[in-house]
Design a protein around this motif. Sequence first.
Motif, PDB file in Angstrom:
ATOM      1  N   SER A 278       0.880  -1.211  -0.144  1.00 29.25           N
ATOM      2  CA  SER A 278       0.098  -0.105   0.134  1.00 29.25           C
ATOM      3  C   SER A 278       1.050   1.193   0.124  1.00 29.25           C
ATOM      4  CB  SER A 278      -0.948  -0.012   1.224  1.00 29.25           C
ATOM      5  OG  SER A 278      -0.098  -0.109   2.393  1.00 29.25           O
ATOM      6  N   LEU A 279       0.324   2.316  -0.416  1.00 33.43           N
ATOM      7  CA  LEU A 279       1.059   3.576  -0.493  1.00 33.43           C
ATOM      8  C   LEU A 279       0.181   4.604   0.091  1.00 33.43           C
ATOM      9  CD1 LEU A 279       3.130   5.356  -2.177  1.00 33.43           C
ATOM     10  CD2 LEU A 279       1.438   5.676  -4.085  1.00 33.43           C
ATOM     11  N   HIS A 280       0.916   5.509   0.963  1.00 36.32           N
ATOM     12  CA  HIS A 280       0.123   6.245   1.821  1.00 36.32           C
ATOM     13  C   HIS A 280       0.471   7.596   1.177  1.00 36.32           C
ATOM     14  CE1 HIS A 280      -0.540   3.164   4.564  1.00 36.32           C
ATOM     15  NE2 HIS A 280       0.636   2.623   4.254  1.00 36.32           N
ATOM     16  N   GLN A 281      -0.567   8.599   1.622  1.00 38.35           N
ATOM     17  CA  GLN A 281      -0.363   9.934   1.243  1.00 38.35           C
ATOM     18  C   GLN A 281       0.756  10.627   1.972  1.00 38.35           C
ATOM     19  OE1 GLN A 281      -3.983  11.973   2.540  1.00 38.35           O
ATOM     20  NE2 GLN A 281      -4.458  12.395   0.414  1.00 38.35           N
ATOM     21  N   GLY A 282       1.514  11.287   1.318  1.00 35.47           N
ATOM     22  CA  GLY A 282       2.637  12.053   1.676  1.00 35.47           C
ATOM     23  C   GLY A 282       3.836  11.230   2.223  1.00 35.47           C
ATOM     24  N   GLU A 283       4.116  10.385   1.473  1.00 34.19           N
ATOM     25  CA  GLU A 283       5.053   9.325   1.579  1.00 34.19           C
ATOM     26  C   GLU A 283       5.929   9.206   0.443  1.00 34.19           C
ATOM     27  OE1 GLU A 283       5.281   5.199   2.934  1.00 34.19           O
ATOM     28  OE2 GLU A 283       3.576   4.851   1.427  1.00 34.19           O
ATOM     29  N   ILE A 284       7.085   8.702   0.299  1.00 35.31           N
ATOM     30  CA  ILE A 284       7.979   8.231  -0.769  1.00 35.31           C
ATOM     31  C   ILE A 284       8.425   6.942  -0.533  1.00 35.31           C
ATOM     32  CG2 ILE A 284      10.033   8.492  -2.122  1.00 35.31           C
ATOM     33  CD1 ILE A 284      10.219  11.406  -1.530  1.00 35.31           C
ATOM     34  N   LEU A 285       7.489   6.015  -1.406  1.00 33.51           N
ATOM     35  CA  LEU A 285       7.881   4.583  -1.273  1.00 33.51           C
ATOM     36  C   LEU A 285       8.820   4.307  -2.284  1.00 33.51           C
ATOM     37  CD1 LEU A 285       6.696   1.921  -0.406  1.00 33.51           C
ATOM     38  CD2 LEU A 285       5.186   1.886  -2.097  1.00 33.51           C
ATOM     39  N   GLY A 286       9.817   3.788  -2.043  1.00 33.82           N
ATOM     40  CA  GLY A 286      11.003   3.340  -3.094  1.00 33.82           C
ATOM     41  C   GLY A 286      10.959   1.828  -3.315  1.00 33.82           C
ATOM     42  N   ILE A 287      11.259   1.864  -4.707  1.00 29.92           N
ATOM     43  CA  ILE A 287      11.118   0.326  -5.087  1.00 29.92           C
ATOM     44  C   ILE A 287      12.549   0.006  -5.644  1.00 29.92           C
ATOM     45  CG2 ILE A 287      10.274  -1.418  -6.705  1.00 29.92           C
ATOM     46  CD1 ILE A 287       7.466   0.093  -6.729  1.00 29.92           C
ATOM     47  N   GLN A 332      -7.574   8.694 -12.825  1.00 30.74           N
ATOM     48  CA  GLN A 332      -7.361   8.534 -11.003  1.00 30.74           C
ATOM     49  C   GLN A 332      -6.446   9.283 -10.480  1.00 30.74           C
ATOM     50  OE1 GLN A 332      -9.361   6.598  -9.541  1.00 30.74           O
ATOM     51  NE2 GLN A 332     -10.309   5.648 -11.045  1.00 30.74           N
ATOM     52  N   GLY A 333      -5.877  10.167 -11.152  1.00 23.86           N
ATOM     53  CA  GLY A 333      -4.655  11.234 -10.709  1.00 23.86           C
ATOM     54  C   GLY A 333      -3.344  10.600 -10.560  1.00 23.86           C
ATOM     55  N   ILE A 334      -3.015   9.574 -11.408  1.00 23.72           N
ATOM     56  CA  ILE A 334      -1.870   9.126 -11.399  1.00 23.72           C
ATOM     57  C   ILE A 334      -1.061   9.671 -12.489  1.00 23.72           C
ATOM     58  CG2 ILE A 334      -0.415   6.849 -11.830  1.00 23.72           C
ATOM     59  CD1 ILE A 334      -2.802   5.345 -10.793  1.00 23.72           C
ATOM     60  N   SER A 335       0.399  10.053 -12.147  1.00 22.48           N
ATOM     61  CA  SER A 335       1.182  10.671 -13.099  1.00 22.48           C
ATOM     62  C   SER A 335       2.279   9.538 -13.412  1.00 22.48           C
ATOM     63  CB  SER A 335       1.640  12.041 -12.912  1.00 22.48           C
ATOM     64  OG  SER A 335       0.721  12.804 -13.178  1.00 22.48           O
ATOM     65  N   PRO A 418      -1.129  15.657  -9.680  1.00 21.87           N
ATOM     66  CA  PRO A 418      -1.197  14.121  -9.386  1.00 21.87           C
ATOM     67  C   PRO A 418      -1.431  14.016  -7.946  1.00 21.87           C
ATOM     68  CG  PRO A 418       0.955  14.740 -10.022  1.00 21.87           C
ATOM     69  CD  PRO A 418       0.381  15.965 -10.236  1.00 21.87           C
ATOM     70  N   LYS A 419      -2.195  12.737  -7.534  1.00 23.35           N
ATOM     71  CA  LYS A 419      -2.142  12.414  -6.293  1.00 23.35           C
ATOM     72  C   LYS A 419      -1.020  11.484  -6.074  1.00 23.35           C
ATOM     73  CE  LYS A 419      -6.729  11.055  -6.598  1.00 23.35           C
ATOM     74  NZ  LYS A 419      -7.915  10.094  -6.256  1.00 23.35           N
ATOM     75  N   ILE A 420      -1.027  10.674  -7.219  1.00 24.46           N
ATOM     76  CA  ILE A 420       0.144   9.781  -6.994  1.00 24.46           C
ATOM     77  C   ILE A 420       1.137   9.947  -8.116  1.00 24.46           C
ATOM     78  CG2 ILE A 420       0.727   7.193  -7.226  1.00 24.46           C
ATOM     79  CD1 ILE A 420      -2.293   6.821  -6.372  1.00 24.46           C
ATOM     80  N   HIS A 448       3.406  18.456   0.340  1.00 27.08           N
ATOM     81  CA  HIS A 448       1.993  19.098   0.038  1.00 27.08           C
ATOM     82  C   HIS A 448       0.808  17.697  -0.177  1.00 27.08           C
ATOM     83  CE1 HIS A 448       3.873  22.849  -1.201  1.00 27.08           C
ATOM     84  NE2 HIS A 448       2.664  23.130  -0.873  1.00 27.08           N
ATOM     85  N   GLY A 449       1.306  16.438   0.208  1.00 33.24           N
ATOM     86  CA  GLY A 449       0.466  15.405   0.313  1.00 33.24           C
ATOM     87  C   GLY A 449       0.472  14.498  -1.000  1.00 33.24           C
ATOM     88  N   VAL A 450       1.339  14.775  -1.830  1.00 33.09           N
ATOM     89  CA  VAL A 450       1.226  13.798  -3.039  1.00 33.09           C
ATOM     90  C   VAL A 450       1.874  12.389  -2.402  1.00 33.09           C
ATOM     91  CG1 VAL A 450       2.305  13.228  -5.136  1.00 33.09           C
ATOM     92  CG2 VAL A 450       1.277  15.726  -4.464  1.00 33.09           C
ATOM     93  N   ALA A 451       1.615  11.241  -3.055  1.00 34.84           N
ATOM     94  CA  ALA A 451       2.308  10.105  -2.773  1.00 34.84           C
ATOM     95  C   ALA A 451       2.929   9.989  -3.761  1.00 34.84           C
ATOM     96  CB  ALA A 451       1.224   8.907  -2.242  1.00 34.84           C
TER      97      ALA A 451
END
Lengths: 500, 395
Positions: A278-287, A332-335, A418-420, A448-451
């Motif tokens: 899962s991915l949360h608002q305002g975080e950077i998830l590294g892969i 869906q707000g994905i870039s 984008p949201k994501i 600013h809350g972008v995931a």
Amino acid sequence: MNNIIKEFPGVKALGGVSFKVKKGEIHALVGENGAGKSTLMKVLSGVYPYGTYTGSITVEGKVQNIQNTSDAEKAGISIIFQELSLSSNLSIAENIFMGDEPTKGMLIDWDSMYSRANELLELVGVRLDSNVLVKNLGIGHQQMVEIAKALRTDSKILVLDEPTSALSNSEINMLMNLLEKLRDQGVTCIYISHKFDEIFRIADRVTILRDGQTIDTLSIDSLNESMLINLMVGRDLNQRYPERKRGTGKGNPILELKNYSLFDYKEGKERLHKINFSLHQGEILGIAGLMGAGRTELVSSLFGAFNGKSEGQIMIDGKEIKINCPQDAMKQGISFITEDRKNLGIFPVLSIKENMVIANLDNIPGKVMVQESEEKLLCNLFVDSLQIKIGSTENKITSLSGGNQQKVILGRWLMRKPKILILDEPTRGIDVGAKYEIYSIINRLVEHGVAVIMVSSELPEILGMCDRILVMKDGTITGEVLQEEATQEKIMSFAVGGSV
Amino acid sequence: MSRENTIQLEETNMNKPGVNSLLKSINLRSLIIVFALIAIWISLQIATDGTFLTSRNISLLFRQMTPIGIISIGMVLVIVAGHIDLSVGSIVAVSGAIAAVMQTQMQMGTIPTIIALLLTGLIVGVINGYFSTFQKIPPFIVTLATMLVFRGVTLLITGGSTISGMNPSFKYIGDGYVSQLWSTIIAAIGILFYLIFEITKRRSKTSKGMNVTSTNWFALKLIAVCAICVLLVSTMNNYEGIPIPVIIMAAIVIVVTFISKNTRFGRRLYAIGGNSEAARLSGINVNKEGLKVFALLGILSAISGLILTARLDAATPAAGNQFEFDAISAAIIGGASFSGGQGTVFGAVIGALIMASLNNGMSILNIPSAAQFILKGLVLLIAVWFDMRGKIKGK
């Protein structure tokens, strides 16, 4: 090879690599993605001609000025690249003798071509007739044909770049046996691989590259897996990363994947297996993960850009959705910013302005027509806020440096609010200064809350930027590491698949 | 290219914003083609001892160019999107044949005939587009096949012979003139609208604080465009007024230029041709936009067929033969590139005018058709050669 230095625009790919290989050994070359392995081999094989690098190459005591691949062949060096370079509509024999067909006067001597090709095939241990078309062969056999082709020119040095990435286990066995046989016949083999089990099985010695430098050359008997990992990643975090207020606890989950699997359309091969995260608002998830681990497949399929079939659920804001094409994802707000800026990112013949607004034409005011003045206003806004250094937005995008091109692409996707935001290798081929600026932009967005999902092969970047890190191997997630407890060694051990 | 070079390039661009934006606003490329056209006109004027640039011949020349000109307007957009259409000549033939049958054998009026033709163009364009985009067959192959198919359908409809005897109102579309008075009025309204459009665009830019070219250059540009319009219209008025097909073509030029520059559809075509994969990743429905551009070209080809049939007062099985060559040449001479993403409607029309001028001039000079073919081929080769040399040096 002695003191090889090779620079690319803005990036020093090799900073003085020295490297000795003994006759008749299998010499493994290891290092992280981007350590300079492939660059070094391209220097050796003449893909980068003599003069574009400094330093010298000596083969059996003679200094070689290799201008192109046929010079390399004459010097006895053959290279087999990751992507095979056979013509699939020609026969095995035609491929083996390509460019140097045996002739009788003006005409090709087909009989001797086929019989000599058959001999070579026997030598590499393949029971095939040389008039079979290459497209009818499996990848493993194609690899053997490549090796036969290399042996045809009496190669003394055989370079294999990630030869097993597409092979099945039995094919890998076949290849390993062949390499051992060739070693006994006095052929030297330079073996580039990420797979430790293969290296420990066949290599005699190992050279470790890191950041374009030789770290050490060691006998395989003096090493174990964790020592090798340490040597590969052990470096200080000498690049700086801008500070960011880390999110206090977790924001709302914005994107969730449940048992997400992905299959190729062409071969029906499973690329991703039961991914959950899962991915949360305002975080950077590294892969993180090594090449071919399925990172790009994962993010591009989330954007609907992967040509394949998926199973499992994608949830955005708690609602299950289907993403079949990029338009679905964008709604869906994905870039998504691709790793291959040159081929998949920019429109080289178009202007900076056109490049920026192309994904946003729907959002620019005006019913039928796109209002040019609104468009320019929007562009200038992003040029200013991203600090893109340009003369005019009417100039072609190709007049910009890599870093500024990447900022234009960032601008293209940030315009969509984008949201994501998914970033695949966001700083590849970009110089250090521009990298820092791009990191700052990413941090500002997150505040600013972008995931953000960030795929990167550079471990320091992942460690310096991300709140959480997922590690992938062979299309599965093998580990999740929180920023506080993350180390390069830990990530690397998940990535090569061993346990800590 | 090394990094230092890149930086230098940026700096020089930044240092000379004046000159740079000036060149951009005039568009160097279209200026060169216009100069080429003027040079060709002057040479032909001299070679024909003054027959070429008479009112009568100019009027004739513009009328002659319309069938190819209208197709090249659509062709350039297809090429911009990275495709090609070889079937346009056959579409001209098929629509001409349908028009002739409707008018002579079915006694249909002119309006229903026109509607039927536009529909025909739309349908065949959609067929071309569907196979070229959604089915991923290379458009070269698709339209090579439909070129044969549509030609065959033409033979089927006409029974292999020429059909003539259209309604007078239908013929008027091909060979009529707008009276001098109305020509003047239309030209005046056109110029007025053009001025209003340019000035409001400039106002909206300055009000938002954007850079614009200096007032002098802006005024010069407006005056030049208006002067050319006045000159052309008064020349044609000197003879019989503006030919109807020329009015139709002018309207199409304006509408399609507008579509290509100011609508989302038009802008996406340039993106698709520039990098189709990146366009897909930017959320553009590449297949849908591709289909639309083939449909547009289909409709324009049918209009071309309509004008040709009306002018000749006959539908022939061989109508529109080799139109694809002339239309593609016009687009290419006008600056379109087969690698996609480049080309303008204006350039294509000037390209068509250059081809028509050569045809017309050489006919006046009684040059044998063998030499005409050779010369037209060479013109195409030289135009592209110049273009490529410029591009190689530009790198």
